[in-house]
Design a protein around this motif. Structure first.
Motif, short mmCIF file in Angstrom:
data_model
loop_
_atom_site.label_atom_id
_atom_site.label_comp_id
_atom_site.label_asym_id
_atom_site.label_seq_id
_atom_site.Cartn_x
_atom_site.Cartn_y
_atom_site.Cartn_z
N HIS A 1 40.96 -9.77 48.34
CA HIS A 1 41.21 -8.62 47.46
C HIS A 1 41.75 -7.41 48.22
N GLY A 2 42.27 -7.63 49.40
CA GLY A 2 42.74 -6.52 50.22
C GLY A 2 43.93 -5.78 49.68
N ALA A 3 44.68 -6.41 48.74
CA ALA A 3 45.87 -5.75 48.18
C ALA A 3 45.56 -4.95 46.93
N ALA A 4 44.29 -4.92 46.52
CA ALA A 4 43.90 -4.14 45.34
C ALA A 4 43.65 -2.68 45.75
N LEU A 5 43.31 -1.85 44.76
CA LEU A 5 43.00 -0.43 45.00
C LEU A 5 44.13 0.28 45.75
N ILE A 6 45.35 0.05 45.29
CA ILE A 6 46.48 0.60 46.03
C ILE A 6 46.50 2.12 46.04
N PHE A 7 45.72 2.75 45.18
CA PHE A 7 45.66 4.21 45.20
C PHE A 7 45.15 4.74 46.53
N ALA B 1 38.95 -2.42 50.48
CA ALA B 1 39.28 -3.06 49.19
C ALA B 1 38.58 -4.40 49.05
N GLU B 2 38.50 -5.17 50.14
CA GLU B 2 37.82 -6.47 50.09
C GLU B 2 36.36 -6.30 49.67
N VAL C 1 34.87 -3.53 48.14
CA VAL C 1 34.68 -2.90 46.83
C VAL C 1 35.03 -3.86 45.70
N VAL C 2 36.18 -4.50 45.78
CA VAL C 2 36.62 -5.37 44.69
C VAL C 2 35.84 -6.69 44.70
N GLY C 3 35.58 -7.23 45.89
CA GLY C 3 34.81 -8.47 45.95
C GLY C 3 33.41 -8.29 45.39
N GLU C 4 32.73 -7.22 45.78
CA GLU C 4 31.37 -7.01 45.30
C GLU C 4 31.35 -6.57 43.84
N LEU C 5 32.38 -5.86 43.40
CA LEU C 5 32.49 -5.55 41.98
C LEU C 5 32.68 -6.83 41.18
#
Length: 259
Positions: free
Chosen positions: A153-159, A48-49, A51-55
């Motif tokens: 951003h480790g708590a994102a993409l909870i799916f 998540a770190e 994917v979301v960080g680079e996004l």
């Protein structure tokens, strides 16, 4: 590919978070905040770190540079704190690290307030990725050189922890009230929100997601508890599917649509 460095000295634990990240000096003479694969959330948080960080970086949000940091057994052996030593031993191999912004301070919205458009950009990213960890109790925002930086951003993409139905994820609401930047976002006009939404949505393409997902090491993916033997490329395809479905859905997560 993310740059690869080797940890040479563990400096100190950052005990504000439950995953016990630490400051580590690397062989390129740079100090990093390291998220360890041996922490409670495992490699899913590292996925998540990245994917979301680079996004976020792709969307024009300031995010500290991410690298892959190698932890070897010798680094663990030299650590006197038993809790940290056990964490390092469980994290030998590749871990995720972000550039340490020396002199930065946490965002409080009082001394310095984020520009409304930048705040809305961060909120859009958080809403798209269902980041549940950007509240006043844990803002995960820094001010460095009088600019806003997004971290953790480790708590994102909870799916990724249970892989619910794609449709259910796509239409998942995102409550704006508890978000640390909600007050700043609410100052923007409807046309401004619409324009920003259109700009950011156009940037989240299959090609962009494939490039970002390609930065995630295979072993981070296959070692997630929810991987269940799925191969890395199939897992990358699932992330792309879930994110594009959320983007193409009713968008109840965006303020203007939800209004």
């Amino acid at each position: 590919m993310l740059q690869k460095v080797r940890g040479t000295q563990y400096l100190t634990a950052l005990r504000e978070g439950g995953s016990l990240p630490g400051l580590v000096e690397a062989d390129n003479d740079t100090t990093y905040v390291v998220k360890f694969r041996g922490a409670g959330q495992g490699s899913a948080a590292l996925v998540a770190e990245i994917v979301v960080g680079e996004l976020g970086r792709h969307l024009g949000i300031r995010v500290p540079d991410l690298v892959l940091l190698e932890v070897d057994a010798e680094l663990a052996r030299r650590e006197p704190d038993q809790e940290v030593q056990q964490l390092l031993q469980a994290s030998t191999g590749s871990n995720l690290a972000m550039d340490f912004l020396a002199g930065s301070v946490g965002y409080d919205g009082i001394v310095w307030r984020a520009p409304a458009e930048e705040a809305a950009r961060v909120y859009w990213l958080d809403a798209l990725t269902a980041n549940v960890d950007r509240t006043w109790s844990n803002p995960n925002l820094l001010i460095w050189q009088r600019r806003l930086w997004a971290i953790d951003h480790g708590a994102a993409l909870i799916f990724q922890h249970s892989w619910p139905s794609v449709d259910g994820w796509a239409n998942r609401d995102y409550g704006m009230g508890s978000h640390v930047l909600s007050e700043r976002v609410s100052t923007l006009t409807t046309p401004a929100l619409d324009a920003l939404d259109a700009e950011l949505a156009a940037l989240v393409t299959s090609e962009a997601l494939d490039r970002i997902l390609g930065l995630v090491p295979d072993d981070f993916l296959v070692n997630m508890n929810s991987a269940n033997g799925t191969d890395p490329q199939t897992l990358r395809g699932r992330y792309r599917e879930y994110l594009l479905a959320r983007l193409a859905g009713e968008r109840a997560w965006w303020p203007e649509v939800a209004a």
